[in-house]
Scaffold this motif. Structure first.
Motif, PDB file in Angstrom:
ATOM      1  N   ASP A 130       0.821  -1.297  -0.088  1.00  0.00           N
ATOM      2  CA  ASP A 130      -0.059   0.128   0.076  1.00  0.00           C
ATOM      3  C   ASP A 130       1.036   1.246  -0.194  1.00  0.00           C
ATOM      4  N   ARG A 155      -0.473   4.265  -0.075  1.00  0.00           N
ATOM      5  CA  ARG A 155      -1.348   5.251  -0.045  1.00  0.00           C
ATOM      6  C   ARG A 155      -1.767   6.205  -1.013  1.00  0.00           C
ATOM      7  N   ARG A 156      -2.586   7.077  -1.003  1.00  0.00           N
ATOM      8  CA  ARG A 156      -2.962   8.140  -1.931  1.00  0.00           C
ATOM      9  C   ARG A 156      -3.638   7.153  -3.096  1.00  0.00           C
ATOM     10  N   LYS A 157      -4.262   5.982  -2.665  1.00  0.00           N
ATOM     11  CA  LYS A 157      -4.963   5.115  -3.675  1.00  0.00           C
ATOM     12  C   LYS A 157      -4.109   4.565  -4.667  1.00  0.00           C
ATOM     13  N   GLU A 158      -2.724   4.353  -4.437  1.00  0.00           N
ATOM     14  CA  GLU A 158      -1.701   3.735  -5.127  1.00  0.00           C
ATOM     15  C   GLU A 158      -0.951   2.507  -4.423  1.00  0.00           C
ATOM     16  N   ARG A 180      -1.543   3.762  -9.822  1.00  0.00           N
ATOM     17  CA  ARG A 180      -3.016   3.679  -9.219  1.00  0.00           C
ATOM     18  C   ARG A 180      -3.202   1.973  -9.815  1.00  0.00           C
ATOM     19  N   PRO A 181      -3.856   1.244  -9.171  1.00  0.00           N
ATOM     20  CA  PRO A 181      -4.198  -0.031  -9.324  1.00  0.00           C
ATOM     21  C   PRO A 181      -5.034  -0.113 -10.713  1.00  0.00           C
ATOM     22  N   GLY A 201      -1.056  -4.313  -0.583  1.00  0.00           N
ATOM     23  CA  GLY A 201      -1.655  -3.499  -1.733  1.00  0.00           C
ATOM     24  C   GLY A 201      -2.596  -4.489  -2.609  1.00  0.00           C
ATOM     25  N   LEU A 210      -5.632  -5.203  -0.472  1.00  0.00           N
ATOM     26  CA  LEU A 210      -6.644  -3.939  -0.443  1.00  0.00           C
ATOM     27  C   LEU A 210      -7.475  -3.685  -1.715  1.00  0.00           C
ATOM     28  N   TYR A 211      -6.603  -4.004  -2.859  1.00  0.00           N
ATOM     29  CA  TYR A 211      -7.469  -3.854  -4.222  1.00  0.00           C
ATOM     30  C   TYR A 211      -7.318  -5.169  -4.864  1.00  0.00           C
TER      31      TYR A 211
END
Length: 232
Positions: free
Chosen positions: A114, A116-119, A152-153, A169, A172-173
């Motif tokens: 992860d 953070r910042r959705k990345e 970004r995923p 990560g 999370l995604y």
């Protein structure tokens, strides 16, 4: 040989002692906000568990990231301080490589943490034949394919969909990392990082410099139109 390995690139504050053949002691606490508070007590704890003093350490191994700035620098500054005080080498390793080493997969796979910042920070790996020093048993040692990246995923969905994946990560995604292995390692293990370092040292391989691998520009920057004011 006595390796002191530490890593603060992920939410896990992790420390281990490795004698070149096995892990003697290990500590891991997951807390993304207390790296500086938890690291030195963890070092004391593993030394006490192994019944050893800091001056017995022959090499320092440190995860250089990628990771967020605040946490990552705690481990790197501590490693550099120990290395200077003891006058011993400090070996840098990509933190994703440590997670890959702990994954135990014998097929191509991805490690994602992860960012953070959705990345996510991520890298691809493939198994390569090799021997572990422990007992000389045959095993596959993951080899990183290219440099780690931050993305970004959604932007890498076509590259990772269905590919076996481990790490926080990927968990999370999981709608993007659809091949996520939930039983795999989520965060870093200093024991795995130390075991990888022991193999590399035995093989005479090179390490990374003990410098942070951020992959991002710093948040704080001098304004583009900054006006210098000088006294008259």
């Amino acid at each position: 040989m006595l390796l002191l390995a530490l890593d603060t690139a992920t939410p896990a504050v992790t420390v281990a002692l490795h004698d070149g053949s096995r892990v003697l002691a290990e500590s891991r606490q997951v807390d993304a906000r207390r790296h500086g508070e938890l690291l030195l007590p963890a070092v004391d704890r593993v030394l006490a568990e192994a019944g050893l003093k800091l001056d017995a350490v022959s090499d320092i191994v440190v995860g250089v990231g990628p990771g967020p700035y605040t946490g990552l620098r705690v481990g790197l500054v501590t490693a550099a301080t120990f290395g200077a005080a003891l006058d011993i080498p400090v070996h840098g390793l990509c933190s994703l490589d440590g997670i890959a080493h702990a994954a135990g997969l014998d097929e191509p796979f991805v490690v994602a943490t992860d960012a953070r910042r959705k990345e996510v920070y991520w890298a691809r790996y493939a198994p390569a034949p090799g021997d572990h020093p422990q007992g000389g048993r045959s095993a596959t040692r993951p080899v990183r394919l290219g440099e780690p990246a931050v993305d970004r995923p959604a932007d890498i969905a076509d590259q990772v969909a269905g590919v076996p994946a481990v790490g926080a990560g990927a968990l999370l995604y999981d709608t993007v990392f659809t091949g996520v292995r939930r039983e795999g390692p989520e965060h870093q293990s200093a024991g795995a990082l130390a075991a990888l370092a022991a193999e590399k040292l035995a093989a005479g391989e090179e390490f990374l410099p003990a410098r942070p691998l951020y992959l991002r520009r710093p948040d704080a920057q001098v304004p583009a139109n900054y006006k210098v004011v000088t006294p008259k």
